[in-house]
Design a protein around this motif. Structure first.
Motif, PDB file in Angstrom:
ATOM      1  N   UNK A  31       0.111  12.686 -11.916  1.00  0.00           N
ATOM      2  CA  UNK A  31       0.573  12.189 -10.875  1.00  0.00           C
ATOM      3  C   UNK A  31      -0.121  10.916 -10.150  1.00  0.00           C
ATOM      4  N   UNK A  32      -1.405  10.919 -10.320  1.00  0.00           N
ATOM      5  CA  UNK A  32      -2.308   9.782  -9.668  1.00  0.00           C
ATOM      6  C   UNK A  32      -1.891   8.652 -10.458  1.00  0.00           C
ATOM      7  N   UNK A  33      -1.260   7.598  -9.631  1.00  0.00           N
ATOM      8  CA  UNK A  33      -1.213   6.247 -10.327  1.00  0.00           C
ATOM      9  C   UNK A  33      -2.726   5.311 -10.376  1.00  0.00           C
ATOM     10  N   UNK A  34      -2.601   4.339 -11.215  1.00  0.00           N
ATOM     11  CA  UNK A  34      -3.289   2.941 -11.045  1.00  0.00           C
ATOM     12  C   UNK A  34      -3.434   2.437  -9.859  1.00  0.00           C
ATOM     13  N   UNK A  35      -2.312   2.246  -9.342  1.00  0.00           N
ATOM     14  CA  UNK A  35      -2.182   1.851  -7.744  1.00  0.00           C
ATOM     15  C   UNK A  35      -2.914   2.423  -7.008  1.00  0.00           C
ATOM     16  N   UNK A  36      -2.909   3.686  -6.846  1.00  0.00           N
ATOM     17  CA  UNK A  36      -3.677   4.560  -6.060  1.00  0.00           C
ATOM     18  C   UNK A  36      -5.084   4.267  -6.108  1.00  0.00           C
ATOM     19  N   UNK A  37      -5.559   4.053  -7.367  1.00  0.00           N
ATOM     20  CA  UNK A  37      -7.001   3.860  -7.450  1.00  0.00           C
ATOM     21  C   UNK A  37      -7.267   2.501  -7.191  1.00  0.00           C
ATOM     22  N   UNK A  38      -6.376   1.588  -7.361  1.00  0.00           N
ATOM     23  CA  UNK A  38      -6.672  -0.013  -6.898  1.00  0.00           C
ATOM     24  C   UNK A  38      -6.608  -0.368  -5.377  1.00  0.00           C
ATOM     25  N   UNK A  39      -6.029   0.809  -4.611  1.00  0.00           N
ATOM     26  CA  UNK A  39      -5.630   0.658  -3.304  1.00  0.00           C
ATOM     27  C   UNK A  39      -6.724  -0.050  -2.365  1.00  0.00           C
ATOM     28  N   UNK A  40      -7.892   0.423  -2.713  1.00  0.00           N
ATOM     29  CA  UNK A  40      -9.074  -0.196  -1.724  1.00  0.00           C
ATOM     30  C   UNK A  40      -9.136  -1.772  -2.423  1.00  0.00           C
ATOM     31  N   UNK A  43       0.797  -1.326   0.081  1.00  0.00           N
ATOM     32  CA  UNK A  43       0.108  -0.148   0.139  1.00  0.00           C
ATOM     33  C   UNK A  43       0.822   1.291  -0.035  1.00  0.00           C
ATOM     34  N   UNK A  44       2.010   1.366   0.790  1.00  0.00           N
ATOM     35  CA  UNK A  44       3.000   2.272   0.811  1.00  0.00           C
ATOM     36  C   UNK A  44       3.258   2.648  -0.437  1.00  0.00           C
ATOM     37  N   UNK A  45       3.552   1.782  -1.563  1.00  0.00           N
ATOM     38  CA  UNK A  45       4.194   2.423  -2.656  1.00  0.00           C
ATOM     39  C   UNK A  45       3.204   3.123  -3.579  1.00  0.00           C
ATOM     40  N   UNK A  46       1.846   3.282  -3.195  1.00  0.00           N
ATOM     41  CA  UNK A  46       0.996   3.905  -3.873  1.00  0.00           C
ATOM     42  C   UNK A  46       1.392   5.451  -4.249  1.00  0.00           C
ATOM     43  N   UNK A  47       2.079   5.865  -3.298  1.00  0.00           N
ATOM     44  CA  UNK A  47       2.955   6.834  -3.449  1.00  0.00           C
ATOM     45  C   UNK A  47       4.527   6.704  -3.497  1.00  0.00           C
ATOM     46  N   UNK A  48       5.274   7.563  -4.187  1.00  0.00           N
ATOM     47  CA  UNK A  48       6.597   7.141  -4.568  1.00  0.00           C
ATOM     48  C   UNK A  48       7.289   6.799  -3.103  1.00  0.00           C
ATOM     49  N   UNK A  49       8.248   5.816  -3.230  1.00  0.00           N
ATOM     50  CA  UNK A  49       9.111   5.550  -1.990  1.00  0.00           C
ATOM     51  C   UNK A  49      10.337   5.344  -2.252  1.00  0.00           C
ATOM     52  N   UNK A  50      11.330   6.095  -1.369  1.00  0.00           N
ATOM     53  CA  UNK A  50      12.746   5.682  -1.900  1.00  0.00           C
ATOM     54  C   UNK A  50      12.970   4.079  -1.342  1.00  0.00           C
ATOM     55  N   UNK A  51      13.468   3.010  -2.131  1.00  0.00           N
ATOM     56  CA  UNK A  51      13.553   1.931  -1.653  1.00  0.00           C
ATOM     57  C   UNK A  51      14.544   1.249  -0.497  1.00  0.00           C
ATOM     58  N   UNK A  52      15.391   1.982  -0.095  1.00  0.00           N
ATOM     59  CA  UNK A  52      16.335   1.978   0.841  1.00  0.00           C
ATOM     60  C   UNK A  52      15.682   2.386   2.128  1.00  0.00           C
ATOM     61  N   UNK A  53      15.115   3.384   1.962  1.00  0.00           N
ATOM     62  CA  UNK A  53      14.024   4.153   3.006  1.00  0.00           C
ATOM     63  C   UNK A  53      12.883   3.181   3.303  1.00  0.00           C
ATOM     64  N   UNK A  54      12.131   2.780   2.324  1.00  0.00           N
ATOM     65  CA  UNK A  54      11.022   1.822   2.677  1.00  0.00           C
ATOM     66  C   UNK A  54      11.599   0.661   3.425  1.00  0.00           C
TER      67      UNK A  54
END
Ligand code: ADP
Ligand code: NA
Length: 330
Positions: free
Chosen positions: A122-131, A46-57
């Protein structure tokens, strides 16, 4: 007697949780794990529905796990695992995507709010499919109870609709879950803006109490919390939202009634009141912080524990997924 199955999770979207996560989620979970068959996930997919830095994630995911444990979630009494470690989440989510209406998903208010803020590009399909991913999370475990805040009620409704739709089209497969709405009295507000919810993802951190802040930083933030010019340690959400918020936090952290706090601080200034609150918060969080640092000092051991818990989660999830896929013709 078998225990009621329960599922909940949090995003590893920061290196520290905030006191609202502790009061609104972790303290409840700690109680619920004793009476329920509980699955608590760190929802990195779920967290990657907004951009994350991999090492930080990766770091935030470990830190979030350590905070669950340090706050009292017992990884032998409940199943505490990282979502991406169990492949069935993404697999079932895909299948459920094909049962979800475009209009239905478009009506999710959290998506509407977030996508409006971000803009269409900026809105991803991932954010749309989050639920839909959230529905997969819940349904994989044949969950009966989902303890969530009011803001997640609509997503649990969608989960129920998808489960019922799947069951009627392909045959009985999923338990229909119920939302258990966490009472509003456990809602914590930003110390600098006491009518807006305290959040990990708040734009300014000046009013956020982090579980892992140094005690003196926390104390300073509490001393600077917005109150009012009127004076008087009295619970009045309408007219004194700052003081009401501090009283709520104090009451939960000290396990004391609001009334007994009002009595103790009657005739005293906000300075004394805030000092008392800072002591209570830094004592609890100081202990938790120490335990978190110990756990993070041995990342291999923490990873081993998370892997074992992911195996337990996968053993349940894979059975549900196999049943669903079989009925779908896979
Ligand atoms: P955040 O806004 O800090 O990113 P999440 O949306 O990830 O929090 O929510 C994680 C859990 O913490 C949820 O169960 C949510 O209900 C709870 N929670 C988050 N903020 C608060 C708050 N200010 N008061 C009470 N509970 C909260
Ligand atoms: Na959030």
């Amino acid at each position: 007697m078998t225990k009621t199955r329960l599922y909940s999770g949090m995003q590893p979207s920061a290196d520290s949780l905030q006191i609202g996560n502790y009061i609104g989620a972790l303290l409840n979970w700690k109680k619920l794990q004793q009476t329920h068959d509980a699955f608590f996930s760190i929802v990195d997919l779920h967290a990657i529905t907004v951009a994350q830095d991999p090492a930080k994630l990766r770091e935030n995911t470990r830190a979030t796990a350590a905070q669950y444990i340090a706050a009292g979630i017992d990884p032998s009494a409940s199943t505490l695992y990282v979502q991406s470690h169990v492949a069935a989440h993404a697999q079932l989510a895909w299948a459920l995507n094909t049962l979800t209406g475009f209009g239905e998903a478009s009506r999710m208010t959290q998506f509407k709010d977030k996508s409006l803020k971000q803009g269409a590009d900026a809105t991803t399909v991932g954010l749309f499919a989050y639920p839909v991913l959230m529905a997969a999370d819940i349904l994989l475990f044949q969950t009966e109870i989902v303890p969530v805040g009011e803001d997640q009620r609509q997503h649990v409704e969608l989960t129920r609709d998808l489960a019922a739709r799947f069951n009627s089209r392909f045959g009985d497969t999923f338990t229909i879950p119920e939302a258990s709405i966490i009472r509003d009295t456990a809602k914590i507000y930003d110390l600098q803006n006491p009518t807006s919810k305290m959040s990990k993802s708040a734009e300014s951190h000046a009013g956020v109490i982090w579980m892992l802040d140094e005690p003196k930083v926390t104390a300073k933030k509490i001393m600077r919390a917005v109150t009012d010019a009127e004076g008087g340690v009295v619970f009045d959400r309408e007219n004194k939202p700052g003081v009401a918020n501090l009283l709520t936090i104090y009451s939960v952290m000290a396990e004391r009634s609001i009334q007994s706090l009002e009595d103790e601080y009657a005739g005293k200034g906000y300075g004394d009141f805030k000092k008392g609150l800072a002591e209570v918060v830094t004592e609890t969080f100081g202990t938790i912080r120490g335990r978190v640092l110990e756990l993070l000092d041995d990342p291999a051991e923490l990873d081993r524990l998370l892997a074992a818990n992911a195996d337990r989660a996968a053993a349940v999830a894979d059975v549900t997924l196999a049943g669903a896929f079989d009925r779908m013709g896979f």
